[in-house]
Design an enzyme around this catalytic site. Structure first.
Site, PDB file in Angstrom:
ATOM      1  N   GLY A   1       0.681  -1.152   0.107  1.00 25.10           N
ATOM      2  CA  GLY A   1       0.059  -0.180  -0.069  1.00 25.10           C
ATOM      3  C   GLY A   1       0.935   1.209   0.238  1.00 25.10           C
TER       4      GLY A   1
ATOM      5  N   ARG B   1      13.985   9.886  -2.029  1.00 25.92           N
ATOM      6  CA  ARG B   1      14.857  11.025  -2.152  1.00 25.92           C
ATOM      7  C   ARG B   1      16.031  10.919  -1.274  1.00 25.92           C
ATOM      8  NH1 ARG B   1      15.333  15.699   0.684  1.00 25.92           N
ATOM      9  NH2 ARG B   1      16.056  17.645  -0.121  1.00 25.92           N
TER      10      ARG B   1
ATOM     11  N   ARG C   1      19.879  10.184  -3.028  1.00 22.53           N
ATOM     12  CA  ARG C   1      20.922  10.937  -2.465  1.00 22.53           C
ATOM     13  C   ARG C   1      21.880  10.601  -1.483  1.00 22.53           C
ATOM     14  NH1 ARG C   1      17.609  16.840  -3.443  1.00 22.53           N
ATOM     15  NH2 ARG C   1      17.448  16.433  -5.570  1.00 22.53           N
TER      16      ARG C   1
ATOM     17  N   ARG D   1       0.737  -4.931  -5.856  1.00 23.95           N
ATOM     18  CA  ARG D   1       0.840  -6.122  -5.300  1.00 23.95           C
ATOM     19  C   ARG D   1       1.257  -7.306  -6.194  1.00 23.95           C
ATOM     20  NH1 ARG D   1      -0.894  -4.111   0.076  1.00 23.95           N
ATOM     21  NH2 ARG D   1      -2.445  -2.736  -0.391  1.00 23.95           N
ATOM     22  N   CYS D   2       2.169  -8.030  -5.853  1.00 31.03           N
ATOM     23  CA  CYS D   2       2.745  -8.947  -7.030  1.00 31.03           C
ATOM     24  C   CYS D   2       2.787 -10.345  -6.380  1.00 31.03           C
ATOM     25  CB  CYS D   2       4.077  -8.223  -7.117  1.00 31.03           C
ATOM     26  SG  CYS D   2       5.016  -9.596  -8.288  1.00 31.03           S
TER      27      CYS D   2
ATOM     28  N   ASP E   1       4.428  -4.982   6.287  1.00 37.56           N
ATOM     29  CA  ASP E   1       4.942  -6.411   6.574  1.00 37.56           C
ATOM     30  C   ASP E   1       5.224  -7.249   5.524  1.00 37.56           C
ATOM     31  OD1 ASP E   1       2.219  -6.288   6.296  1.00 37.56           O
ATOM     32  OD2 ASP E   1       1.817  -7.699   7.884  1.00 37.56           O
TER      33      ASP E   1
ATOM     34  N   THR F   1       4.338   2.354   5.722  1.00 39.25           N
ATOM     35  CA  THR F   1       2.888   2.179   5.925  1.00 39.25           C
ATOM     36  C   THR F   1       2.003   2.880   6.907  1.00 39.25           C
ATOM     37  OG1 THR F   1       1.243  -0.069   6.466  1.00 39.25           O
ATOM     38  CG2 THR F   1       3.606   0.285   7.521  1.00 39.25           C
TER      39      THR F   1
ATOM     40  N   ASP G   1      -0.250   2.007   8.586  1.00 40.30           N
ATOM     41  CA  ASP G   1      -0.730   1.183   9.613  1.00 40.30           C
ATOM     42  C   ASP G   1      -0.334   1.203  10.824  1.00 40.30           C
ATOM     43  OD1 ASP G   1      -3.044   0.521   7.945  1.00 40.30           O
ATOM     44  OD2 ASP G   1      -1.981  -1.132   7.492  1.00 40.30           O
TER      45      ASP G   1
ATOM     46  N   ASP H   1       2.273  -0.998  11.802  1.00 35.51           N
ATOM     47  CA  ASP H   1       1.993  -2.167  12.556  1.00 35.51           C
ATOM     48  C   ASP H   1       3.247  -2.954  12.359  1.00 35.51           C
ATOM     49  OD1 ASP H   1       1.882  -2.461   9.818  1.00 35.51           O
ATOM     50  OD2 ASP H   1       0.515  -3.955   9.805  1.00 35.51           O
TER      51      ASP H   1
ATOM     52  N   ARG I   1     -26.467  13.760  16.120  1.00 32.10           N
ATOM     53  CA  ARG I   1     -26.409  12.571  15.629  1.00 32.10           C
ATOM     54  C   ARG I   1     -25.289  11.457  16.428  1.00 32.10           C
ATOM     55  NH1 ARG I   1     -26.914  14.429   9.521  1.00 32.10           N
ATOM     56  NH2 ARG I   1     -29.334  14.212   9.256  1.00 32.10           N
TER      57      ARG I   1
ATOM     58  N   ARG J   1      -6.941  -2.905   9.124  1.00 29.09           N
ATOM     59  CA  ARG J   1      -7.948  -4.211   9.117  1.00 29.09           C
ATOM     60  C   ARG J   1      -7.262  -5.190  10.460  1.00 29.09           C
ATOM     61  NH1 ARG J   1     -10.991  -5.845   5.538  1.00 29.09           N
ATOM     62  NH2 ARG J   1     -10.043  -4.380   4.129  1.00 29.09           N
TER      63      ARG J   1
ATOM     64  N   GLY K   1     -11.379  13.165  20.987  1.00 34.91           N
ATOM     65  CA  GLY K   1     -12.143  13.192  21.774  1.00 34.91           C
ATOM     66  C   GLY K   1     -13.675  12.054  21.367  1.00 34.91           C
TER      67      GLY K   1
ATOM     68  N   GLU L   1     -15.911   8.791  21.552  1.00 37.77           N
ATOM     69  CA  GLU L   1     -16.634   8.064  22.565  1.00 37.77           C
ATOM     70  C   GLU L   1     -15.521   6.746  22.904  1.00 37.77           C
ATOM     71  OE1 GLU L   1     -18.622  10.098  24.262  1.00 37.77           O
ATOM     72  OE2 GLU L   1     -19.203  10.257  22.064  1.00 37.77           O
TER      73      GLU L   1
ATOM     74  N   SER M   1     -24.374  14.750  20.893  1.00 32.69           N
ATOM     75  CA  SER M   1     -23.992  13.763  19.857  1.00 32.69           C
ATOM     76  C   SER M   1     -22.851  12.776  20.273  1.00 32.69           C
ATOM     77  CB  SER M   1     -23.438  14.605  18.713  1.00 32.69           C
ATOM     78  OG  SER M   1     -22.277  15.293  19.122  1.00 32.69           O
TER      79      SER M   1
ATOM     80  N   GLU N   1     -11.403  -0.960  10.164  1.00 30.30           N
ATOM     81  CA  GLU N   1     -11.971  -1.639   9.099  1.00 30.30           C
ATOM     82  C   GLU N   1     -11.859  -3.227   9.676  1.00 30.30           C
ATOM     83  OE1 GLU N   1     -10.137  -0.962   5.461  1.00 30.30           O
ATOM     84  OE2 GLU N   1      -8.146  -1.321   6.383  1.00 30.30           O
TER      85      GLU N   1
HETATM   86  P1  ATP Z   1       0.620  -2.445   3.624  1.00 30.10           P
HETATM   87  O1  ATP Z   1       0.824  -3.142   5.070  1.00 30.10           O
HETATM   88  O2  ATP Z   1       0.560  -0.972   3.555  1.00 30.10           O
HETATM   89  O3  ATP Z   1      -0.615  -3.001   2.917  1.00 30.10           O
HETATM   90  P2  ATP Z   1       2.491  -4.386   2.550  1.00 30.10           P
HETATM   91  O4  ATP Z   1       3.909  -4.272   2.124  1.00 30.10           O
HETATM   92  O5  ATP Z   1       1.870  -5.262   3.682  1.00 30.10           O
HETATM   93  O6  ATP Z   1       1.814  -3.029   2.725  1.00 30.10           O
HETATM   94  P3  ATP Z   1       1.237  -6.615   0.945  1.00 30.10           P
HETATM   95  O7  ATP Z   1       0.347  -6.324  -0.273  1.00 30.10           O
HETATM   96  O8  ATP Z   1       0.964  -7.508   2.189  1.00 30.10           O
HETATM   97  O9  ATP Z   1       1.828  -5.239   1.427  1.00 30.10           O
HETATM   98  O10 ATP Z   1       2.898  -7.048   0.444  1.00 30.10           O
HETATM   99  C1  ATP Z   1       3.454  -6.422  -0.788  1.00 30.10           C
HETATM  100  C2  ATP Z   1       4.076  -7.337  -1.742  1.00 30.10           C
HETATM  101  O11 ATP Z   1       5.135  -8.036  -1.020  1.00 30.10           O
HETATM  102  C3  ATP Z   1       2.959  -8.445  -2.135  1.00 30.10           C
HETATM  103  O12 ATP Z   1       2.293  -8.000  -3.385  1.00 30.10           O
HETATM  104  C4  ATP Z   1       4.109  -9.549  -2.850  1.00 30.10           C
HETATM  105  O13 ATP Z   1       4.910  -9.072  -3.937  1.00 30.10           O
HETATM  106  C5  ATP Z   1       5.197  -9.442  -1.614  1.00 30.10           C
HETATM  107  N1  ATP Z   1       5.090 -10.403  -0.541  1.00 30.10           N
HETATM  108  C6  ATP Z   1       4.251 -10.322   0.347  1.00 30.10           C
HETATM  109  N2  ATP Z   1       4.325 -11.528   1.285  1.00 30.10           N
HETATM  110  C7  ATP Z   1       5.153 -12.398   0.622  1.00 30.10           C
HETATM  111  C8  ATP Z   1       5.706 -13.627   0.674  1.00 30.10           C
HETATM  112  N3  ATP Z   1       5.157 -14.393   1.724  1.00 30.10           N
HETATM  113  N4  ATP Z   1       6.542 -13.955   0.014  1.00 30.10           N
HETATM  114  C9  ATP Z   1       7.186 -13.306  -0.996  1.00 30.10           C
HETATM  115  N5  ATP Z   1       6.586 -12.169  -1.329  1.00 30.10           N
HETATM  116  C10 ATP Z   1       5.651 -11.589  -0.583  1.00 30.10           C
END
Ligand code: ATP
Length: 324
Positions: free
Chosen positions: A14, A24, A28, A75-76, A106, A129, A131, A133, A166, A175, A189, A191, A219, A226
């Protein structure tokens, strides 16, 4: 000794505000240390397809203030296969890239860890990220900006919530992690915050709302992370039991990712970007750069991605005390 003459840089997962400031800084700092920089587009996908170009200092001019990532992100799923990672490695060799700096969450660091172990590629990660996290860093690049974006949006919702008397359920991102929800609830502030780290029953929520309205609040606002039943689901359940309340839902969505990074995120990304190059030249391998008590630290990937970053019980307590 493995000499690093050229690094590759990519953003993955993300997008987060401040990724450009990190790109950058890495670019650099590398050039400052006479290391060549190859920009890889669309995350790991670009490494597999060979979407790679050399970056000079001018390529990263005028981007520190821009949200998103000029390298694009993706995402790959192919990178999750051995064949995909082999193709990525072959392209690295072809492009004479000796080491990688990856910026992402992560998932990105999990992929980096596997790739580094399989092919003995030196990799340093930056936590990019919204998040927040990742373990081993007080803050991730993008988190502060997203938190401020949420705060500004919730402040605006409060104006209309108060005017119409409301009850609002506001859904924010996160998530699996409640950092954005809990801290935006504190900052505005609200609830309470419904977060994945802590079970909140509908009954508890209803008690809180009932008390709030009874004590002359005209209110109420609840932040919901999420995932789970979400703000809509919660609102519907509460509406059934309190038909007299004017219940509304607001899902903030992708505005939380966008916008110009805050000063905090720009400075964090700049410090972390320089630290990434320092770490690689210092023969550090497979670490994420983190920040703890304002000090830069190197955190092994294995620790950074373990899933137990504490949300801060004291903050939950403060939110509870202040919502009476
Ligand atoms: P965000 O937390 O903002 O969603 P992220 O880095 O956790 O970011 P992911 O979509 O979970 O986002 O992971 C990004 C990419 O990292 C994946 O699309 C994939 O290419 C690679 N990746 C994630 N997990 C694995 C894995 N177990 N093995 C190999 N590649 C991975």
């Amino acid at each position: 000794m493995y000499k690093i003459n050229c690094i590759g840089i990519l953003t993955s997962g993300g997008d987060a505000p401040g990724m450009n400031a990190a790109i950058r800084a890495v670019t650099r700092a590398a050039i400052f240390n006479n290391v060549k920089v190859k920009a890889i587009y669309h995350g790991y996908k670009g490494l597999i397809t060979g979407n790679i170009t050399e970056f000079k200092t001018q390529n990263v001019s005028n981007i520190i203030q821009q949200g998103g990532t000029i390298l694009k992100t993706a995402r790959c799923t192919e990178f999750m296969t051995k064949e995909g990672r082999q193709a990525a490695y072959d392209n690295m060799r072809r492009e004479e890239i000796d080491a990688l700096v990856v910026i992402g969450g992560d998932g990105t660091l999990t992929g980096a860890r596997i790739f580094a172990q399989e092919f003995e590629v030196p990799i340093v990660g930056l936590p990019g990220t919204i998040d927040n996290d990742l373990w081993g860093t007080d803050s991730t690049i993008g988190y502060d900006t997203a938190l401020n974006t949420i705060m500004q949006a919730v402040d605006k919702i409060r104006d209309t919530a108060t005017s119409h008397e409301r009850l609002f359920f506001i859904e924010v991102m996160g998530r699996d992690a409640g950092f954005l929800a809990l801290n935006s609830a504190l900052a505005t502030g609200c609830e309470t915050a419904v977060i994945p780290e802590k079970q909140t029953s509908v009954e508890e929520l209803e008690d809180l709302i009932r008390n709030g309205f009874r004590k002359s609040k005209n209110s109420s606002m609840v932040i919901v992370a999420e995932g789970g039943v979400g703000a809509q689901g919660l609102a519907e359940r509460v509406k059934q039991n309190f038909p007299e309340y004017d219940v509304r839902v607001s899902i903030l969505g992708h505005i939380q990712r966008g916008g110009s990074p805050s000063a905090y995120d720009r400075i964090l990304a700049s410090r972390m970007g320089v630290a990434a190059i320092d770490a690689l030249l210092d023969e550090q391998r497979n670490v994420m750069i983190g920040i703890v008590n304002d000090e830069i630290v190197n955190v092994p990937f294995s620790k950074a991605i373990k899933d137990d970053k504490q949300i801060g019980e004291d903050r939950i307590n403060v939110l509870q005390i202040l919502s009476i």
